[in-house]
Design a protein around this motif. Structure first.
Motif, PDB file in Angstrom:
ATOM      1  N   GLY A  40      -6.905  -3.673  -9.588  1.00 46.96           N
ATOM      2  CA  GLY A  40      -5.489  -3.488  -9.304  1.00 46.96           C
ATOM      3  C   GLY A  40      -5.133  -2.090  -8.836  1.00 46.96           C
ATOM      4  N   LYS A  43      -7.323  -0.906  -3.899  1.00 49.25           N
ATOM      5  CA  LYS A  43      -8.416  -0.762  -2.923  1.00 49.25           C
ATOM      6  C   LYS A  43      -8.326  -1.800  -1.803  1.00 49.25           C
ATOM      7  N   THR A  44      -8.200  -3.064  -2.205  1.00 50.37           N
ATOM      8  CA  THR A  44      -8.124  -4.112  -1.182  1.00 50.37           C
ATOM      9  C   THR A  44      -6.835  -3.977  -0.365  1.00 50.37           C
ATOM     10  N   THR A  45      -5.773  -3.585  -1.020  1.00 48.32           N
ATOM     11  CA  THR A  45      -4.515  -3.400  -0.282  1.00 48.32           C
ATOM     12  C   THR A  45      -4.697  -2.333   0.799  1.00 48.32           C
ATOM     13  N   HIS A 184     -17.184  -2.461  -6.694  1.00 44.50           N
ATOM     14  CA  HIS A 184     -17.087  -2.293  -8.150  1.00 44.50           C
ATOM     15  C   HIS A 184     -18.362  -1.731  -8.769  1.00 44.50           C
TER      16      HIS A 184
HETATM   17  P1  ATP Z   1      -9.634  -5.401  -7.486  1.00 46.17           P
HETATM   18  O1  ATP Z   1     -10.656  -4.361  -7.810  1.00 46.17           O
HETATM   19  O2  ATP Z   1      -9.304  -6.253  -8.666  1.00 46.17           O
HETATM   20  O3  ATP Z   1      -9.936  -6.171  -6.232  1.00 46.17           O
HETATM   21  P2  ATP Z   1      -7.864  -3.650  -6.052  1.00 46.17           P
HETATM   22  O4  ATP Z   1      -8.055  -2.212  -6.394  1.00 46.17           O
HETATM   23  O5  ATP Z   1      -8.462  -4.138  -4.796  1.00 46.17           O
HETATM   24  O6  ATP Z   1      -8.290  -4.569  -7.259  1.00 46.17           O
HETATM   25  P3  ATP Z   1      -5.410  -4.698  -5.019  1.00 46.17           P
HETATM   26  O7  ATP Z   1      -5.982  -6.073  -4.859  1.00 46.17           O
HETATM   27  O8  ATP Z   1      -5.178  -3.887  -3.824  1.00 46.17           O
HETATM   28  O9  ATP Z   1      -6.296  -3.874  -6.035  1.00 46.17           O
HETATM   29  O10 ATP Z   1      -4.061  -4.864  -5.843  1.00 46.17           O
HETATM   30  C1  ATP Z   1      -3.167  -3.765  -6.138  1.00 46.17           C
HETATM   31  C2  ATP Z   1      -1.972  -4.309  -6.906  1.00 46.17           C
HETATM   32  O11 ATP Z   1      -1.183  -5.121  -6.048  1.00 46.17           O
HETATM   33  C3  ATP Z   1      -2.339  -5.188  -8.097  1.00 46.17           C
HETATM   34  O12 ATP Z   1      -1.385  -4.945  -9.118  1.00 46.17           O
HETATM   35  C4  ATP Z   1      -2.210  -6.581  -7.560  1.00 46.17           C
HETATM   36  O13 ATP Z   1      -1.889  -7.501  -8.585  1.00 46.17           O
HETATM   37  C5  ATP Z   1      -1.073  -6.434  -6.553  1.00 46.17           C
HETATM   38  N1  ATP Z   1      -1.206  -7.368  -5.432  1.00 46.17           N
HETATM   39  C6  ATP Z   1      -2.164  -7.331  -4.478  1.00 46.17           C
HETATM   40  N2  ATP Z   1      -1.971  -8.306  -3.571  1.00 46.17           N
HETATM   41  C7  ATP Z   1      -0.866  -8.980  -3.952  1.00 46.17           C
HETATM   42  C8  ATP Z   1      -0.136 -10.094  -3.435  1.00 46.17           C
HETATM   43  N3  ATP Z   1      -0.510 -10.688  -2.308  1.00 46.17           N
HETATM   44  N4  ATP Z   1       0.956 -10.499  -4.107  1.00 46.17           N
HETATM   45  C9  ATP Z   1       1.347  -9.874  -5.234  1.00 46.17           C
HETATM   46  N5  ATP Z   1       0.722  -8.812  -5.772  1.00 46.17           N
HETATM   47  C10 ATP Z   1      -0.367  -8.377  -5.157  1.00 46.17           C
END
Ligand code: ATP
Length: 227
Positions: A40, A43-45, A184
């Protein structure tokens, strides 16, 4: 010189959740940049903003000084930024060769480079998972990118498959392609990266060499220490 990648003051919100919080960063060129952070962290965002599948509500991203945040994903890919996906997105009904030919006519040497020259006529589903990951990498490389974003490429791989893939990433870097590696598997990221960025709640918590990141008390407190 213009930075290969630049993120300026980017904010992304999903309802009440702030996924990226006025994030700013810059990477001049080349090398493997590891991007780590807890679930969360955003990263993916960030990858989705760079590759054009999410538009930020504030700020912008640039590739070699060219603004990406106004371009659709296929234009961003053609502009020199390729990506792979957390969940493989291969064409299941096409052969291994055709999966890359749809992007570039010069597919065979690329498939050879990733070690798939004996599998050209197979369907992706007939390959072991690690080899499907290689195919995805070959397809991304077929865009002749200057920057490639890898979203959790080691997930689900056995240790030996993972080591082989890491070696391939090293070769991609040696061709001069800038690699942004979201993963990860922190020990692998620390082993292969030239620079490591740590995201925490949508903001940059730390930025340095693997050695600096490993020694950073703030990183231990917020992230590494909890693992
Ligand atoms: P992970 O390691 O679990 O993949 P991450 O670092 O890639 O996590 P993100 O997936 O970018 O994190 O998510 C960042 C935040 O935005 C999190 O709180 C997630 O729940 C929220 N989030 C991401 N995509 C969406 C979406 N499409 N709708 C609602 N919330 C989202």
């Amino acid at each position: 010189m213009k930075a290969a990648l630049e993120v300026q003051d980017v904010t992304v919100r999903f309802g009440g959740v702030t996924a990226l919080d006025r994030l700013t960063l810059r990477h001049d060129r080349g090398g493997i940049v590891g991007l780590i952070g807890a679930n969360g962290a955003g990263k993916t965002t960030l990858i989705n903003v760079l590759s054009g599948t999410i538009r930020p509500e504030r700020g912008r991203a640039l590739l070699d000084g060219r603004e990406l945040t106004t371009l659709p994903p296929h234009r961003i890919a053609r502009a020199g930024l390729a990506r792979t996906f957390q969940n493989l997105q291969l064409f299941g009904s096409l052969s291994v060769l055709d999966n890359v030919l749809v992007v570039d006519r010069d597919a065979a040497p690329l498939l050879d480079e990733v070690g798939l020259s004996d599998d050209l006529e197979k369907k992706p589903g007939e390959l072991a998972y690690g080899r499907q990951r290689r195919l995805e990498l070959a397809r991304a490389l077929a865009l002749r990118p200057r920057v490639i974003l890898l979203d959790e490429p080691l997930a689900g791989l056995a240790g030996s498959e993972s080591d082989e893939l890491l070696e391939l990433f090293g070769r991609v870097r040696d061709r001069g392609v800038t690699v942004l590696l979201v993963e990860h598997d922190v020990p692998s990221v620390l082993r292969i990266s030239d620079r490591v960025l740590v995201l925490d709640q949508g903001a940059l918590l730390a930025d340095g060499t693997p050695g600096e990141i490993t020694a950073d008390p703030a990183v231990h407190e917020a992230y590494l220490g909890q693992r």
